[in-house]
Design a protein around this motif. Structure first.
Motif, mmCIF file in Angstrom:
data_model
loop_
_atom_site.group_PDB
_atom_site.id
_atom_site.type_symbol
_atom_site.label_atom_id
_atom_site.label_comp_id
_atom_site.label_asym_id
_atom_site.label_seq_id
_atom_site.Cartn_x
_atom_site.Cartn_y
_atom_site.Cartn_z
ATOM 1 N N GLN A 158 -11.375 4.670 2.180
ATOM 2 C CA GLN A 158 -11.548 3.395 2.891
ATOM 3 C C GLN A 158 -10.384 2.440 2.574
ATOM 4 N N TYR A 159 -9.989 2.414 1.295
ATOM 5 C CA TYR A 159 -8.908 1.517 0.883
ATOM 6 C C TYR A 159 -7.640 1.822 1.695
ATOM 7 N N GLN B 198 -9.588 -6.530 3.038
ATOM 8 C CA GLN B 198 -8.682 -5.783 2.157
ATOM 9 C C GLN B 198 -8.854 -6.204 0.691
ATOM 10 N N ASP C 86 -11.710 -4.169 -0.376
ATOM 11 C CA ASP C 86 -11.303 -2.770 -0.625
ATOM 12 C C ASP C 86 -10.739 -2.644 -2.034
ATOM 13 N N ASN D 68 -7.987 1.310 5.571
ATOM 14 C CA ASN D 68 -8.109 -0.072 6.024
ATOM 15 C C ASN D 68 -6.846 -0.917 5.816
#
Ligand SMILES: Cc1cc2nc3c(=O)[nH]c(=O)nc-3n(C[C@H](O)[C@H](O)[C@H](O)COP(=O)(O)OP(=O)(O)OC[C@H]3O[C@@H](n4cnc5c(N)ncnc54)[C@H](O)[C@@H]3O)c2cc1C
Length: 400
Positions: A372-373, A329, A332, A376
């Motif tokens: 994706q951020y 994370q 990200d 996830n």
């Protein structure tokens, strides 16, 4: 800690690298590179390629069609997979229910299920969580009542990842409520998703994707021969499986690949007239993340070495899960920083290989950064939330 590779290991590494260079499908590579979600068929095709080479069931013993690799070989393989940005294999069959079946299942179950897992003929999903029973999994309410040679299953499972593609689901179900501890009376049951009374409903996640589902069971008749191990002992099997799942979630090699991508991206991305990587504050954050990842890599290697001599991964799998997902994370967030405002637009139609790249908004693949951020955010929740992992460490490592 320093890893010196033997001559055989160096040869193995070269063999894997060559194989991937020749056999990794170009369209899947492009999808990965451009952030386009993979279809069911894409995952299956890639898994079949690995299996044809005998490299799919990395963790299985040889007698069941696994590689029988040493921890170092597994580590090198994962590194090479990450280096080409290959998709992770779908874990539910090969890494989750497969090992439970060959460890606790009957010969009939092994013969019926293991070959189809290896060949990716059957897609599995995991039915543990329920509405109201996630962290407190032992409170699960899905019931399986015995009626002659079948169980009648009623209840709801939720957050079932990729359940929309699944042919079979492995479930924790309650077979008895007359127990001293809630962990007793739970059984591990394999259910055909085609059975009458099974309904799958999509749950749309924050970034707009369909990855998780709610699955309802209404008077579903499941043959007793689909019970794995002993009735009422499912908690024990389910726990072993969760420890393997958490070890896999750490994703160290993939994070290393992403750090390399991040550095490339930050070298190209100009902020205030100079490359972002020249910004000392940004560079410090990247370095900090990389140092933490290195430390995690050694912890993962120690765990793999212990599993290789027959131990189940213990509470260290919780540690790997927490640190692995925190690093994912953090990456990200750094990717978002590097992409800047190009990460903002999100147009689902762009996630089609035929969509012309010049018509994409922003830098094309950068639009996937925000996807994706947001997607996830799940990493610190699934496989048992990170708060729960801290509770496990407090109890089993610190003795609190
Ligand atoms: C994207 C995604 C995919 C998933 N895939 C699957 C799947 O395929 N199969 C499956 O069975 N499950 C799956 N899960 C479910 C996942 O395992 C649960 O979401 C998780 O265990 C948390 O349970 P919960 O959602 O019920 O939250 P809750 O248990 O209600 O927790 C809510 C919050 O309270 C905190 N909390 C709860 N209890 C404690 C405590 N004792 N101490 C400290 N903090 C606490 C939690 O950490 C969390 O922050 C998935 C979840 C997600 C998000």
């Amino acid at each position: 800690m320093h890893i010196d590779l033997t001559k055989n290991e160096i040869e193995f590494q070269a063999e894997v690298r060559q194989f991937f260079a020749k056999n990794y499908p170009e369209d899947i590579r492009r999808k990965q590179n451009e952030g386009i979600p993979l279809s069911r068929a894409d995952f299956i095709r890639w898994q079949k390629i690995l299996n044809a080479q005998g490299w799919f069931a990395v963790n299985w013993p040889r007698e069941y069609g696994g590689t029988g690799w040493t921890p170092v070989q597994k580590y090198l393989f994962a590194q090479e997979m990450a280096a080409i940005d290959a998709p992770r294999v779908v874990a539910f069959g090969v890494n989750m229910v497969g090992p439970i079946i060959y460890t606790y299942g009957t010969d009939e179950q092994k013969q019926k299920f293991l070959p189809d897992i290896l060949s990716s003929a059957v897609w599995w999903c995991q039915g543990y969580s329920e509405p109201g029973s996630g962290s407190d999994l032992a409170s699960l309410k899905t019931k399986a009542d015995r009626d002659g040679d079948v169980y009648i299953v009623n209840g709801t499972k939720t957050w079932t990842t990729l359940g929309q593609h699944a042919d079979w689901i492995f479930c924790l179900v309650r077979t008895s409520s007359d127990v001293a501890r809630r962990q007793e009376g739970i059984s591990f049951l394999l259910i055909d998703m085609e059975s009458p009374g099974v309904t799958v409903r999509p749950i749309i996640t924050i970034e707009g994707g369909h990855e998780v589902n709610e699955i309802h069971f209404q008077n579903v008749r499941v043959p007793v021969k689909n019970l794995v191990g002993e009735e009422g002992k499912g908690w024990t099997y389910g726990k072993v499986l969760l420890q393997h799942e958490r070890t896999n979630i750490a994703g160290v090699a993939i994070s290393q690949y992403r750090i390399n991508r991040l550095k490339e991206k930050a070298s190209e991305s100009v902020h205030g007239g100079r490359p972002l990587i020249d910004d000392r504050n940004f560079a410090r954050k990247v370095a900090q993340t990389e140092i933490e990842l290195k430390a995690l890599e050694y912890t993962e290697l120690r765990t793999l070495a212990s599993v290789a001599v027959g131990n189940a991964p213990g509470p260290e799998s919780s540690l790997l899960k927490i640190r692995g997902t925190e690093i994912q994370q953090a990456l990200d967030a750094l990717m978002m920083e590097a992409a800047g405002y190009y990460a903002l637009p999100y147009i689902p139609a762009q996630y089609d290989l035929d969509f012309p790249i010049e018509d994409r908004i922003g830098h094309g693949k950068e639009t996937n950064t925000s996807l994706q951020y947001f997607n996830n955010r799940k990493a610190s929740i699934y496989g048992g939330s990170n708060e729960i992992q801290k509770n496990i460490i407090a109890k089993h490592v610190l003795g609190l």
